[in-house]
Scaffold this active site. Structure first.
Site, short mmCIF file in Angstrom:
data_model
loop_
_atom_site.label_atom_id
_atom_site.label_comp_id
_atom_site.label_asym_id
_atom_site.label_seq_id
_atom_site.Cartn_x
_atom_site.Cartn_y
_atom_site.Cartn_z
N LYS A 58 29.10 -74.34 60.19
CA LYS A 58 28.09 -74.35 59.12
C LYS A 58 28.87 -74.32 57.81
O LYS A 58 29.36 -73.27 57.38
CB LYS A 58 27.19 -73.12 59.25
CG LYS A 58 25.81 -73.24 58.64
CD LYS A 58 25.73 -73.62 57.18
CE LYS A 58 25.99 -72.48 56.24
NZ LYS A 58 26.02 -72.89 54.81
N GLY B 200 23.19 -76.87 55.85
CA GLY B 200 22.01 -76.16 55.38
C GLY B 200 22.41 -74.90 54.64
O GLY B 200 23.60 -74.60 54.51
N GLY C 260 23.05 -70.99 53.48
CA GLY C 260 23.61 -69.82 54.14
C GLY C 260 22.54 -68.84 54.57
O GLY C 260 22.56 -68.31 55.68
N VAL D 143 20.23 -71.13 57.64
CA VAL D 143 21.00 -71.64 58.78
C VAL D 143 22.17 -70.72 59.14
O VAL D 143 22.37 -70.38 60.31
CB VAL D 143 21.55 -73.05 58.45
CG1 VAL D 143 22.34 -73.61 59.62
CG2 VAL D 143 20.43 -73.98 58.08
N GLY D 144 22.93 -70.30 58.11
CA GLY D 144 24.09 -69.44 58.36
C GLY D 144 23.66 -68.13 58.99
O GLY D 144 24.24 -67.66 59.96
N GLU E 147 37.35 -63.49 56.69
CA GLU E 147 38.35 -63.82 55.66
C GLU E 147 37.61 -63.78 54.34
O GLU E 147 36.84 -64.69 54.01
CB GLU E 147 38.94 -65.21 55.91
CG GLU E 147 39.65 -65.36 57.26
CD GLU E 147 40.94 -64.55 57.34
OE1 GLU E 147 41.48 -64.16 56.31
OE2 GLU E 147 41.38 -64.29 58.48
N CYS F 256 41.04 -67.79 47.10
CA CYS F 256 40.91 -66.37 47.44
C CYS F 256 42.19 -65.60 47.19
O CYS F 256 42.17 -64.45 46.80
CB CYS F 256 40.49 -66.24 48.90
SG CYS F 256 41.53 -67.22 50.00
N GLU G 190 36.42 -60.17 41.75
CA GLU G 190 36.93 -61.53 41.92
C GLU G 190 36.13 -62.47 41.00
O GLU G 190 34.91 -62.55 41.12
CB GLU G 190 36.72 -61.92 43.38
CG GLU G 190 37.39 -63.19 43.77
CD GLU G 190 37.17 -63.52 45.24
OE1 GLU G 190 36.03 -63.36 45.72
OE2 GLU G 190 38.13 -63.93 45.89
#
Ligand code: NAD
Length: 469
Positions: free
Chosen positions: A169, A200, A202, A205-206, A244, A278, A376
């Protein structure tokens, strides 16, 4: 305009939803494609296909799986230019960085894993126990937009090598890289259902994929905030998680370090990919006694190495942010930096005109308690922080909820390695050491769980069984 379907069970299929979402080129703000806005029925179909394909894929053994994956690798090499073009178009990464970093990362990391895997012991014997390492089943691979192709590779290569099957995804801002991955898998002739892609949002679908009863392993790369939510999602069925997540890494310039090298390494991580990395070295720690000299080196480096422009040009270093939303987030952080008392040395504004551009920005007089030093930003923003002693610098480096990466530059390599050992992060670069595609990548603390790359990455995708006979 191109319209892309899902890739499920070896076929290109429409979504049951009948809905689509736009993919926008962040440099031109034009809609370049549409992808399927999948729903739960699509996820069910993909997981079912992956589940059905799992036993044969898992049991065929590594040498047979490797033959398939070598064909996938050959396709990746064949399509290198198209992969780079896609990354330029949908992410806005500069052409040079897409061609010299994004694509080689994928090719080299996949090659390294395939080269090493034949020596890996999937079967071992301890006393009377046969130790068997095998896949978990269906892996949900949920990936971010910042390295849209390689974040998929970092999951798919070890997951498939280990005997799992996958449902990918991708991020909604950069789904075309995932579609291209499916095209490579299709042309490579992977068995039906081994590799699937559903596009799709998050949140729908995620979220549904991650909580699916037939998904025993969630491999997620993205923000710590979403990762935290998935951790909870995994608990009812005790799913294995590989996370991650975010980072807030330092470049620690030791007393007497080569200032140009320290500045270049840190600045490049916030200029290339627009700082949407990242592991970007967003905090530059410098000795108080060398502070003024550092500021001169920084000004000089940015004057000559921070060309902003169309990502399509080889002359551009800094392209647009991936989306309007990301541009706004970065600008909000810049305002917070100003409000909390940091001084702007360079940049600090949006760039007017078409495209989601932010000026390369450097804050000085930053203290580590400021928001811009703790959170971040994911933009082209560097914060320079002074320290008095090396012990204080190490404390500053570790004074963050994150623990992803870091770097030390110093006149004595062994001393720099001693300092690197005290930094609580999954990776530390000493004196511009090169990244090995075999070395593990991943974070301490809130930067994640597990490791990617090489055989360390494969280990995380393996169940371990002892058969006492
Ligand atoms: P994100 O967390 O917003 O999204 C990542 C993925 O998760 C996307 O596919 C998104 O659609 C999906 N998602 C969002 N909400 C979800 C939910 N509720 N359930 C399931 N899936 C959901 O992150 P992003 O903005 O795409 O990427 C940037 C972040 O990724 C940064 O924090 C960056 O540090 C991190 N990142 C980490 C690494 C690493 O290896 N540690 C690498 C790259 C990026």
């Amino acid at each position: 305009m191109k319209i892309y379907q899902n890739y499920i069970n070896g076929e290109w299929v429409d979504s049951a939803s009948g809905e689509f979402s736009d993919v926008i080129n962040p440099a031109t703000e034009e809609v370049i494609a549409q992808v399927t806005s999948s729903n739960e029925a699509d996820v069910d179909a993909a997981v079912e296909a992956a589940n059905a394909a799992f036993p044969e894929w898992n049991e065929m053994g590594i040498e047979a799986r490797k033959l398939h994956l070598e064909r996938l690798y050959d396709k990746m090499v064949e399509y290198q230019q198209e992969i780079a073009n896609t990354i330029v178009e949908e992410l806005g990464a500069s052409r040079t960085f897409s061609e010299k970093a994004h694509v080689p990362l994928s090719v080299n990391e996949m090659r390294a894993t395939l080269d090493d895997i034949s020596d890996f012991k999937f079967i071992d014997q301890i006393d009377n126990a046969i130790i068997q390492k095998e896949g978990f089943g269906v892996v949900a691979c949920i990936t971010p937009w910042n390295y849209p192709f390689n974040q998929i590779q970092r999951k798919v290569t070890p997951a498939l090598v280990a005997g799992n099957t996958v449902v990918v995804k991708p991020a909604s801002d950069t789904p075309i890289s995932a579609i291209l991955y499916a095209k490579l898998a299709d042309e490579a002739g992977l068995p039906k259902g081994v590799f699937n892609v559903v596009t799709g949002s998050g949140g729908t679908v995620g979220d549904y994929l991650a909580g699916h009863k037939d998904v025993p392993l969630i491999s997620f790369t993205g923000s710590t905030e979403v990762g935290r939510g998935l951790y909870e999602k995994a608990s009812p069925t005790i799913k294995k998680m590989i996370l991650e997540l975010g980072g807030k890494s330092v470049m620690l310039g030791l007393p007497g370090a080569d200032k140009f090298k320290a500045v270049k390494q840190a600045a490049d991580t916030v200029l290339n990919n627009q700082g949407q990395t990242c592991a970007a070295l967003t905090r530059l720690l410098v000795p108080e006694s060398e502070y003024d000299e550092y500021l001169e080196v920084i000004k000089d480096y940015y004057a000559n190495n921070a060309a902003v422009g169309s990502p399509d040009s080889h002359d551009t270093k800094v392209g647009p942010m991936v989306s309007k939303r990301q541009m706004e987030t970065v600008l909000e952080y810049i305002e917070k930096g100003k409000a909390e008392g940091a001084e702007l040395l360079i940049g600090g504004n949006a760039i007017e005109g078409t495209g989601y551009y932010v000026e390369p920005t450097v804050f000085v007089d930053v203290t580590n308690d400021m928001t811009i030093a703790q959170e971040e930003i994911f933009g082209p923003v560097l914060s320079v922080i002074k320290y008095k002693t090396v012990e204080e610098a190490i404390d500053i480096a570790n004074d963050t909820p994150f623990g992803l990466s870091g770097a030390v530059t110093g006149p004595d390599r062994n001393e720099a390695i001693k300092v690197a050992k005290k930094i609580r992060t999954g990776n530390v670069y000493v004196n511009q050491g090169a990244r090995s595609p075999r070395a593990p990548f991943g974070g301490y603390k809130e930067s994640g769980l597990g490791r990617e790359n090489g055989l360390y990455g494969v280990e995380d995708y393996l169940e371990i069984k002892a058969i006492m006979a």
